[in-house]
Write a protein that holds these residues in place. Structure first.
Motif, PDB file in Angstrom:
ATOM      1  N   UNK A 158     -32.124  21.048   7.327  1.00  0.00           N
ATOM      2  CA  UNK A 158     -32.626  21.718   6.128  1.00  0.00           C
ATOM      3  C   UNK A 158     -33.811  22.625   6.464  1.00  0.00           C
ATOM      4  N   UNK A 159     -34.715  22.130   7.331  1.00  0.00           N
ATOM      5  CA  UNK A 159     -35.868  22.943   7.697  1.00  0.00           C
ATOM      6  C   UNK A 159     -35.462  24.141   8.548  1.00  0.00           C
ATOM      7  N   UNK A 160     -34.487  23.970   9.432  1.00  0.00           N
ATOM      8  CA  UNK A 160     -34.012  25.093  10.248  1.00  0.00           C
ATOM      9  C   UNK A 160     -33.406  26.186   9.376  1.00  0.00           C
ATOM     10  N   UNK A 161     -32.685  25.781   8.347  1.00  0.00           N
ATOM     11  CA  UNK A 161     -32.093  26.771   7.428  1.00  0.00           C
ATOM     12  C   UNK A 161     -33.190  27.484   6.650  1.00  0.00           C
ATOM     13  N   UNK A 162     -34.194  26.740   6.200  1.00  0.00           N
ATOM     14  CA  UNK A 162     -35.310  27.351   5.476  1.00  0.00           C
ATOM     15  C   UNK A 162     -36.056  28.367   6.345  1.00  0.00           C
ATOM     16  N   UNK A 163     -36.135  28.096   7.646  1.00  0.00           N
ATOM     17  CA  UNK A 163     -36.856  28.970   8.571  1.00  0.00           C
ATOM     18  C   UNK A 163     -35.967  30.041   9.173  1.00  0.00           C
ATOM     19  N   UNK A 164     -34.683  30.054   8.774  1.00  0.00           N
ATOM     20  CA  UNK A 164     -33.706  30.969   9.358  1.00  0.00           C
ATOM     21  C   UNK A 164     -33.614  30.754  10.862  1.00  0.00           C
ATOM     22  N   UNK A 165     -33.576  29.497  11.260  1.00  0.00           N
ATOM     23  CA  UNK A 165     -33.481  29.137  12.670  1.00  0.00           C
ATOM     24  C   UNK A 165     -34.809  28.669  13.214  1.00  0.00           C
ATOM     25  N   UNK A 166     -34.757  27.804  14.219  1.00  0.00           N
ATOM     26  CA  UNK A 166     -35.966  27.279  14.835  1.00  0.00           C
ATOM     27  C   UNK A 166     -35.711  27.187  16.336  1.00  0.00           C
ATOM     28  N   UNK A 167     -36.409  28.020  17.112  1.00  0.00           N
ATOM     29  CA  UNK A 167     -36.156  28.107  18.551  1.00  0.00           C
ATOM     30  C   UNK A 167     -36.409  26.782  19.271  1.00  0.00           C
ATOM     31  N   UNK A 168     -37.414  26.030  18.818  1.00  0.00           N
ATOM     32  CA  UNK A 168     -37.710  24.746  19.461  1.00  0.00           C
ATOM     33  C   UNK A 168     -36.570  23.753  19.234  1.00  0.00           C
ATOM     34  N   UNK A 186     -29.099  13.148  13.874  1.00  0.00           N
ATOM     35  CA  UNK A 186     -29.588  11.908  14.465  1.00  0.00           C
ATOM     36  C   UNK A 186     -31.033  12.007  14.940  1.00  0.00           C
ATOM     37  N   UNK A 187     -31.584  13.199  14.924  1.00  0.00           N
ATOM     38  CA  UNK A 187     -32.993  13.395  15.241  1.00  0.00           C
ATOM     39  C   UNK A 187     -33.798  13.750  13.992  1.00  0.00           C
ATOM     40  N   UNK A 188     -33.303  13.295  12.851  1.00  0.00           N
ATOM     41  CA  UNK A 188     -33.970  13.494  11.566  1.00  0.00           C
ATOM     42  C   UNK A 188     -34.139  12.156  10.868  1.00  0.00           C
ATOM     43  N   UNK A 189     -35.088  12.100   9.954  1.00  0.00           N
ATOM     44  CA  UNK A 189     -35.227  10.896   9.136  1.00  0.00           C
ATOM     45  C   UNK A 189     -34.125  10.823   8.093  1.00  0.00           C
ATOM     46  N   UNK A 190     -33.617  11.990   7.683  1.00  0.00           N
ATOM     47  CA  UNK A 190     -32.629  12.051   6.611  1.00  0.00           C
ATOM     48  C   UNK A 190     -31.848  13.355   6.730  1.00  0.00           C
ATOM     49  N   UNK A 191     -30.610  13.348   6.257  1.00  0.00           N
ATOM     50  CA  UNK A 191     -29.835  14.572   6.097  1.00  0.00           C
ATOM     51  C   UNK A 191     -29.394  14.603   4.642  1.00  0.00           C
ATOM     52  N   UNK A 192     -30.052  15.425   3.862  1.00  0.00           N
ATOM     53  CA  UNK A 192     -29.857  15.392   2.415  1.00  0.00           C
ATOM     54  C   UNK A 192     -28.473  15.857   1.979  1.00  0.00           C
ATOM     55  N   UNK A 193     -27.874  16.799   2.711  1.00  0.00           N
ATOM     56  CA  UNK A 193     -26.638  17.433   2.251  1.00  0.00           C
ATOM     57  C   UNK A 193     -25.436  16.499   2.278  1.00  0.00           C
ATOM     58  N   UNK A 194     -25.455  15.471   3.147  1.00  0.00           N
ATOM     59  CA  UNK A 194     -24.300  14.584   3.262  1.00  0.00           C
ATOM     60  C   UNK A 194     -24.798  13.217   3.735  1.00  0.00           C
ATOM     61  N   UNK A 195     -24.881  12.273   2.822  1.00  0.00           N
ATOM     62  CA  UNK A 195     -25.450  10.967   3.161  1.00  0.00           C
ATOM     63  C   UNK A 195     -24.608  10.220   4.188  1.00  0.00           C
ATOM     64  N   UNK A 196     -23.319  10.528   4.287  1.00  0.00           N
ATOM     65  CA  UNK A 196     -22.488   9.848   5.292  1.00  0.00           C
ATOM     66  C   UNK A 196     -22.893  10.250   6.702  1.00  0.00           C
ATOM     67  N   UNK A 197     -23.573  11.378   6.839  1.00  0.00           N
ATOM     68  CA  UNK A 197     -24.042  11.850   8.143  1.00  0.00           C
ATOM     69  C   UNK A 197     -25.565  11.795   8.227  1.00  0.00           C
ATOM     70  N   UNK A 198     -26.153  10.813   7.572  1.00  0.00           N
ATOM     71  CA  UNK A 198     -27.608  10.665   7.523  1.00  0.00           C
ATOM     72  C   UNK A 198     -28.016   9.270   7.978  1.00  0.00           C
ATOM     73  N   UNK A 199     -29.200   9.184   8.605  1.00  0.00           N
ATOM     74  CA  UNK A 199     -29.696   7.894   9.089  1.00  0.00           C
ATOM     75  C   UNK A 199     -30.741   7.276   8.159  1.00  0.00           C
ATOM     76  N   UNK A 200     -30.933   7.828   6.976  1.00  0.00           N
ATOM     77  CA  UNK A 200     -31.961   7.289   6.081  1.00  0.00           C
ATOM     78  C   UNK A 200     -31.663   5.846   5.666  1.00  0.00           C
ATOM     79  N   UNK A 201     -30.370   5.438   5.723  1.00  0.00           N
ATOM     80  CA  UNK A 201     -30.025   4.047   5.419  1.00  0.00           C
ATOM     81  C   UNK A 201     -30.832   3.082   6.291  1.00  0.00           C
ATOM     82  N   UNK A 202     -31.081   3.507   7.532  1.00  0.00           N
ATOM     83  CA  UNK A 202     -31.743   2.636   8.502  1.00  0.00           C
ATOM     84  C   UNK A 202     -33.188   2.337   8.137  1.00  0.00           C
ATOM     85  N   UNK A 203     -33.747   3.061   7.173  1.00  0.00           N
ATOM     86  CA  UNK A 203     -35.154   2.905   6.799  1.00  0.00           C
ATOM     87  C   UNK A 203     -35.369   1.864   5.703  1.00  0.00           C
ATOM     88  N   UNK A 204     -34.348   1.123   5.361  1.00  0.00           N
ATOM     89  CA  UNK A 204     -34.462   0.159   4.257  1.00  0.00           C
ATOM     90  C   UNK A 204     -35.617  -0.813   4.462  1.00  0.00           C
TER      91      UNK A 204
END
Length: 472
Positions: A158-168, A186-204
């Motif tokens: 989401x942040x990469x899209x907001x920034x129109x890409x992120x070189x790092x 998998x290197x994010x706390x959450x993926x808002x667009x599709x919960x099936x591809x998000x790791x936020x469940x792990x933060x319970x």
């Protein structure tokens, strides 16, 4: 990875000495980290550890310009500040492996309370604690008791899209967000667009502290994550009156540390609901195998150990065919029940525990319920194989509602080291010949045929136990 000790003390006017270490692999230095030991460090006690992650462009010494090092010293906490391999590391998998190795080194060299490892960070490092927590749920290794984020980049795509890409991100994740989406997720706390591809469940079970500036887009990310996890995670704090502009400047370090200090690590929850990026352990379950390595392994399970016998529920299990339920084989557990939601493939349930080698006999039965007649329609005896101290039960592709497991155990061994072997035989033979004595408990254990006499017949039983264990 091999740790080489190189002591370096910064000549900067901080209240405590700053020590520097280097993480090496072979002949190469792959990371550097610094730390402080509190003034009243107690070699006989245990101390919380606070791990601080720098912002984009920072290094292992940047975080000493916050108040977290002073707070750590005042609270008798140990302070750790990793570099992470780069000033723009964006919490990639290699960076997380470095941090884990550095925490382990700290735990090997100082008295750290493993139940009070806290993580904080700003901006690029703001989400590091949550991302590390998502990816590190193995209770035999360092885990996160609670974490705090200041302007954290919680959703990298989401942040990469907001920034129109992120070189790092492109550098460390191996491409644009649309080219390697799994790396971003998998290197994010959450993926808002599709919960099936998000790791936020792990933060319970990981307490989350979310802070941010007044107008920055990171505020919306934090507020969205808070809303997503509300009632799912019972321990969250979010700033309702934000101050500061971005990153560490938005933190009140004293308030953050007060909040973190409430929490001890939860490493044995009754409910486990996770998306795993690779085969690994999560609390008391462990997954072996992965069908598609660019999709998450889904596992949603629970346990209830308050009944006459333990009951486990497997609600959901996908993208793998093997799941281990750890710490289930105990001489006090002679019956287990696994309530099994229908899973659309053959798979294996593994059982582990301290007393696998003491199993005399184990049987597993699958129960099929016929909804049309409202009763049990069929039972099936399931195949069992014991390998490397794991009891594997083969579950065919049938609609089992329950799996019932009955276990009988050999008596406890004679020298009480948990293993039947020749040492036990020698003890009993010597006892028979009057060369040594046995305690009352050992005498009971040695009378295997329960005829009230310890003699060669018990030795025969003992040898059979040892041979049976070796064959498994």
């Amino acid at each position: 990875m091999k740790m080489i000790f190189i002591l370096f003390i910064l000549n900067i006017s901080f209240t405590q000495e700053i020590f520097t270490e280097y993480l090496t692999e072979g002949q190469d230095t792959i990371d550097v980290f610094s730390y402080q030991i509190p003034e009243f460090y107690d070699e006989n006690g245990s101390h919380p550890l606070i791990v601080t992650f720098h912002q984009w462009g920072g290094n292992e010494n940047s975080n000493y310009y916050t108040q977290f090092d002073e707070e750590a010293n005042n609270r008798n906490w140990i302070f750790l500040s990793p570099y992470g391999g780069s000033s723009n590391n964006y919490n990639h998998q290699g960076m997380q492996a470095m941090v884990e190795s550095e925490i382990i080194w700290m735990m090997e060299n100082f008295n750290i309370d493993k139940n009070k490892i806290y993580m904080v960070g700003g901006s690029m490092g703001g989400a590091s604690g949550a991302i590390y927590a998502n990816n590190h749920l193995d209770p035999t290794k360092p885990m996160v008791a609670a974490t705090a984020s200041a302007s954290g980049i919680l959703d990298c795509e989401r942040r990469a899209i907001e920034m129109d890409g992120n070189n790092s991100m492109i550098e460390w994740f191996g491409g644009e967000w649309y080219e390697v989406p799994f790396e971003y997720h998998r290197n994010s706390a959450v993926y808002f667009a599709d919960s099936t591809q998000s790791m936020h469940y792990n933060l319970k079970h990981t307490p989350l502290y979310l802070d941010f500036g007044v107008t920055e887009p990171h505020r919306e990310h934090a507020e969205d994550l808070y809303g997503l996890l509300d009632e799912y995670n019972e321990n969250m704090w979010i700033d309702t009156e934000p101050t500061g502009s971005h990153g560490y400047s938005v933190f009140d370090e004293n308030h953050v540390c007060d909040w973190l200090d409430q929490f001890d690590l939860i490493d044995n929850p009754e409910i486990i609901n996770v998306n795993l990026d690779e085969p690994s352990r999560a609390y008391w379950i462990e997954v072996r195998g992965q069908f598609n390595n660019v999709e998450f392994i889904r596992a949603n399970v629970s346990k209830n150990t308050n009944n006459i016998f333990d009951v486990y529920n497997i609600y959901e299990f996908t993208n793998s065919d093997s799941i281990i339920l750890h710490n289930t084989i105990d001489i006090s557990n002679t019956e287990l029940e696994i309530q099994n939601s229908f899973i659309n493939n053959n798979y294996y349930i593994g059982l582990s525990g301290n007393d696998v080698s003491s199993i005399n006999e184990i049987n597993a039965t699958g129960i099929i319920f016929n909804e049309n007649i409202g009763s049990i329609d069929e039972t099936e005896i399931l195949d069992i194989n014991i390998q490397n101290q794991i009891v594997w039960i083969s579950i065919p592709n049938l609609e089992f509602i329950n799996i019932l497991i009955d276990i009988s155990y050999f008596p406890a061994d004679i020298n009480q080291d948990g293993i039947w072997n020749v040492l036990d035989v020698v003890l009993v033979i010597n006892y028979i010949f009057g060369l040594n004595t046995l305690s009352d408990e050992q005498i009971i254990n040695a009378d295997l045929n329960q005829d009230g006499i310890i003699n060669v017949l018990d030795i025969v039983e003992m040898v059979n136990i040892i041979l049976t264990n070796q064959s498994e």
